[in-house]
Design an enzyme around this catalytic site. Structure first.
Site, PDB file in Angstrom:
ATOM      1  N   LEU A 168       4.920  -6.979  12.584  1.00 36.96           N
ATOM      2  CA  LEU A 168       6.111  -7.565  12.578  1.00 36.96           C
ATOM      3  C   LEU A 168       7.239  -6.776  12.161  1.00 36.96           C
ATOM      4  O   LEU A 168       6.755  -5.642  11.575  1.00 36.96           O
ATOM      5  CB  LEU A 168       6.007  -8.919  11.515  1.00 36.96           C
ATOM      6  CG  LEU A 168       5.872  -8.869  10.228  1.00 36.96           C
ATOM      7  CD1 LEU A 168       6.973  -8.207   9.448  1.00 36.96           C
ATOM      8  CD2 LEU A 168       5.493  -9.967   9.667  1.00 36.96           C
ATOM      9  N   ARG A 169       8.310  -6.629  12.662  1.00 36.92           N
ATOM     10  CA  ARG A 169       9.622  -5.900  12.062  1.00 36.92           C
ATOM     11  C   ARG A 169      10.248  -6.664  11.192  1.00 36.92           C
ATOM     12  O   ARG A 169      10.956  -7.773  11.570  1.00 36.92           O
ATOM     13  CB  ARG A 169      10.285  -5.265  13.259  1.00 36.92           C
ATOM     14  CG  ARG A 169       9.648  -4.475  14.267  1.00 36.92           C
ATOM     15  CD  ARG A 169      10.270  -4.579  15.720  1.00 36.92           C
ATOM     16  NE  ARG A 169      10.510  -5.828  16.137  1.00 36.92           N
ATOM     17  CZ  ARG A 169      11.239  -6.103  17.396  1.00 36.92           C
ATOM     18  NH1 ARG A 169      11.972  -5.198  17.829  1.00 36.92           N
ATOM     19  NH2 ARG A 169      11.011  -7.523  17.770  1.00 36.92           N
TER      20      ARG A 169
ATOM     21  N   THR B 206      -1.348  -2.558   5.593  1.00 36.24           N
ATOM     22  CA  THR B 206      -1.587  -1.430   6.256  1.00 36.24           C
ATOM     23  C   THR B 206      -2.508  -0.422   5.591  1.00 36.24           C
ATOM     24  O   THR B 206      -2.291   0.139   4.556  1.00 36.24           O
ATOM     25  CB  THR B 206      -0.576  -0.570   6.772  1.00 36.24           C
ATOM     26  OG1 THR B 206       0.573  -1.715   7.579  1.00 36.24           O
ATOM     27  CG2 THR B 206      -0.797   0.644   7.705  1.00 36.24           C
TER      28      THR B 206
ATOM     29  N   LEU C 183      14.378   4.935  21.576  1.00 36.82           N
ATOM     30  CA  LEU C 183      15.158   6.163  21.968  1.00 36.82           C
ATOM     31  C   LEU C 183      16.605   6.070  21.763  1.00 36.82           C
ATOM     32  O   LEU C 183      17.502   6.493  22.401  1.00 36.82           O
ATOM     33  CB  LEU C 183      14.782   6.260  23.539  1.00 36.82           C
ATOM     34  CG  LEU C 183      13.577   6.533  24.345  1.00 36.82           C
ATOM     35  CD1 LEU C 183      13.767   6.766  25.621  1.00 36.82           C
ATOM     36  CD2 LEU C 183      13.086   7.908  23.411  1.00 36.82           C
ATOM     37  N   HIS C 184      16.791   5.909  20.314  1.00 37.22           N
ATOM     38  CA  HIS C 184      18.201   5.951  19.922  1.00 37.22           C
ATOM     39  C   HIS C 184      18.412   6.891  18.827  1.00 37.22           C
ATOM     40  O   HIS C 184      17.643   6.760  17.972  1.00 37.22           O
ATOM     41  CB  HIS C 184      18.641   4.394  19.251  1.00 37.22           C
ATOM     42  CG  HIS C 184      18.318   3.261  20.090  1.00 37.22           C
ATOM     43  ND1 HIS C 184      18.990   2.974  21.290  1.00 37.22           N
ATOM     44  CD2 HIS C 184      17.424   2.255  20.265  1.00 37.22           C
ATOM     45  CE1 HIS C 184      18.671   2.127  21.904  1.00 37.22           C
ATOM     46  NE2 HIS C 184      17.561   1.504  21.409  1.00 37.22           N
TER      47      HIS C 184
ATOM     48  N   THR D 201       0.871  -1.195   0.150  1.00 31.83           N
ATOM     49  CA  THR D 201       0.192   0.003   0.018  1.00 31.83           C
ATOM     50  C   THR D 201       0.880   1.187   0.176  1.00 31.83           C
ATOM     51  O   THR D 201       0.951   1.853   1.093  1.00 31.83           O
ATOM     52  CB  THR D 201      -0.913   0.193   1.424  1.00 31.83           C
ATOM     53  OG1 THR D 201      -0.031  -0.402   2.471  1.00 31.83           O
ATOM     54  CG2 THR D 201      -2.040  -0.926   1.164  1.00 31.83           C
TER      55      THR D 201
ATOM     56  N   CYS E  62       7.373   1.439   6.077  1.00 29.17           N
ATOM     57  CA  CYS E  62       6.349   1.862   6.919  1.00 29.17           C
ATOM     58  C   CYS E  62       6.388   2.989   7.380  1.00 29.17           C
ATOM     59  O   CYS E  62       5.433   3.817   7.108  1.00 29.17           O
ATOM     60  CB  CYS E  62       6.181   0.370   7.714  1.00 29.17           C
ATOM     61  SG  CYS E  62       5.877  -1.024   7.104  1.00 29.17           S
TER      62      CYS E  62
ATOM     63  N   LYS F  13       5.648   6.110   5.186  1.00 30.44           N
ATOM     64  CA  LYS F  13       4.361   6.045   4.251  1.00 30.44           C
ATOM     65  C   LYS F  13       3.325   6.209   5.205  1.00 30.44           C
ATOM     66  O   LYS F  13       2.231   6.727   4.944  1.00 30.44           O
ATOM     67  CB  LYS F  13       4.638   4.787   3.204  1.00 30.44           C
ATOM     68  CG  LYS F  13       3.788   3.565   3.892  1.00 30.44           C
ATOM     69  CD  LYS F  13       3.642   2.681   2.720  1.00 30.44           C
ATOM     70  CE  LYS F  13       3.377   1.376   3.126  1.00 30.44           C
ATOM     71  NZ  LYS F  13       2.313   0.978   4.186  1.00 30.44           N
TER      72      LYS F  13
ATOM     73  N   GLY G 109      20.145   8.965  16.152  1.00 37.40           N
ATOM     74  CA  GLY G 109      20.511   8.685  14.653  1.00 37.40           C
ATOM     75  C   GLY G 109      20.147   9.238  13.445  1.00 37.40           C
ATOM     76  O   GLY G 109      19.618  10.589  13.545  1.00 37.40           O
TER      77      GLY G 109
END
Ligand code: NAD
Length: 440
Positions: free
Chosen positions: A153-154, A121, A253-254, A86, A263, A266, A256
């Site tokens: 999921l990641r 999504t 909380l990193h 999507t 994901c 978008k 960078g």
């Protein structure tokens, strides 16, 4: 039970494999003929830890099969998962054309009652839209139910995330569909995974709200990191001190170069659009987006300053994928930064454990390297952008002797500044004071 999954990308393929591991018979369908031909041979076209083994097991056990024929995918399945892309349209709204195409296909080939579950999504209201499309294209009036079952999921830990999720969200109006969905996820019920059973609109919104919240957390800590640099504070300690508060939590909380991937950017854009359409300005989502765009530019400025200008210099780049353990380059901050450096006349020697081939195809002129040490060879600086594990324990003596100048730019704060300075590096990181090499 027979189910099918339409779309065999990161989400669809992992979904299909994991349900096959739950003991279901799964047909995975995709319109990409080459992808399906490879999958039929057990050749997985994307990098995701454990996925090749899982596909092989599914094929061996006869629980997993692949097809390009939507009729085959619809025929025997009681539940049909939609897991197609999507992507963003030019105005930021989610492009639902793939989802609608699938809905039409399902409508045409239905042979009985079906549960149609959206894993893609999709903005609030899409469930209703799918219902309308199916009704309009049905050749016979078979019963069906629409379910929203967003996926959390990641990439990089997708199988583990699917098999041990924090929660399962099921949005549906029909008790029958909810019972069928719960049955599918029974193995997770047994390990006491929380289930959120709700209406379709709320389920659709949970996904966007979750992603926008996580993205906001990243942009927030990056902004604090930028301020830390100005006032002499250390973001690593600040983030630790914040994260120990259970109300805040240490994850995301990193500091960078900002978020990327297929994901967060978008989904933020789509949420902003949904707000616009509903007459509700999404101010925090907008600010998150803007801060993220700016963060990439701030990183390039940091590199320019450290090198005293990038034109004519050579930089060794570690990591191109948008995060470790994936080959996904979509919206990768590493790729954006590398492209910017190339545009400004900087030569690049790049290395990534999984995305090197595709990455150097995009980064015209960048030299693909065999490993981190090769990337450092003769370079004016080594730039760590994506924190793959293999970059966490570099042999600094080797790196230092490979580099033309001992400059280490670490955009993920992987190393301790004192340690790098002790090795004789000029060390630049994010939200911490730069360190000059220790003499002697
Ligand atoms: P992807 O681009 O990796 O895969 C999409 C697949 O769908 C492709 O293989 C494509 O060929 C196929 N496809 C497109 N049109 C089709 C059609 N009409 N019929 C059959 N197949 C078709 O996408 P992805 O990363 O797996 O994401 C899929 C959805 O899941 C998106 O909505 C995404 O936002 C969402 N999601 C992704 C992640 C993630 O980490 N990637 C996590 C959660 C949710």
């Amino acid at each position: 039970m027979h189910i099918s999954v339409i779309g065999t990308g990161y989400v669809g393929l992992v979904t299909g494999c994991c349900f096959a591991e739950f003991g279901l018979t799964v047909v995975c369908m995709d319109t990409d003929v080459r992808r399906i031909a490879r999958l039929e041979k057990g050749d997985v076209p994307l990098y995701e830890p454990g996925l090749t083994e899982s596909v092989a097991k599914g094929l061996r056990d006869g629980r997993l099969s692949f097809t390009t024929d939507i009729a085959k995918a619809v025929d025997q399945a009681l539940v049909i998962f939609i897991a197609v892309g999507t992507p963003s349209r030019s105005d930021g709204a989610a492009d639902l054309s793939y989802v609608e195409e699938v809905a039409k296909g399902i409508a045409r080939y239905m042979t009985g009652y079906k549960v149609i579950a959206t894993k893609s999504t999709v903005p609030v209201g899409t469930g209703e839209r799918i219902r309308d499309v199916i009704r309009a294209h049905q050749t016979e009036r078979y019963r069906f139910d629409i379910v929203s079952n967003p996926e959390f999921l990641r990439e990089g830990s997708a199988i583990e995330d699917f098999l041990r999720p924090n929660r399962i969200v099921i949005g549906a109006e029909s008790a029958e569909a909810i019972a069928i969905m719960k049955d599918l996820y029974r193995p997770l019920y047994l390990i006491e995974t929380p289930f959120v059973i709700t209406d379709v609109a709320s389920a659709e919104m949970i996904k966007y709200a979750s992603n926008a919240f996580l993205a906001a957390k990243v942009s927030f800590i990056n902004e604090i990191a930028n301020l830390c640099e100005r006032v002499g504070a250390d973001i690593q300690v600040v983030a630790k001190g914040m994260g120990l508060d259970h109300r805040i939590g240490a994850k995301f909380l990193h500091a960078g170069p900002g978020f990327g991937g297929s994901c967060f950017p978008k989904d933020l854009a789509a949420l902003i659009q949904t707000g616009e359409q509903a007459g509700c300005e999404m101010r925090i989502a907008r600010a998150t987006w803007k801060a993220n765009e700016e963060q990439r530019r701030i990183m390039v400025e940091k590199i320019r300053t450290a090198l005293g200008g990038v034109k004519g210099k050579t930089v060794g780049v570690l990591g191109l994928s948008f995060k470790p353990n994936t080959d996904d380059l979509r919206e990768s901050p590493a790729l954006w930064i590398a492209e910017q450096l190339l545009t400004e006349g900087c030569a690049l020697r790049v290395y990534d454990p999984a995305a090197l081939e595709e990455g150097t195809r995009v980064l015209q002129g960048a030299v693909p390297c065999a490993d981190a040490y090769d990337a450092a060879q003769g370079a004016d600086a080594l730039l760590l952008i994506t924190e793959w594990n293999q970059f966490r324990n570099l042999d600094f003596d080797r790196i230092k002797s490979a580099l033309r100048r001992p400059l280490f730019i670490d955009l993920r704060n992987v190393y301790e500044p004192e340690r790098l300075a002790a090795f004789g590096f000029q060390y630049v990181s994010v939200g911490r004071p730069d360190r000059l090499p220790k003499q002697g």
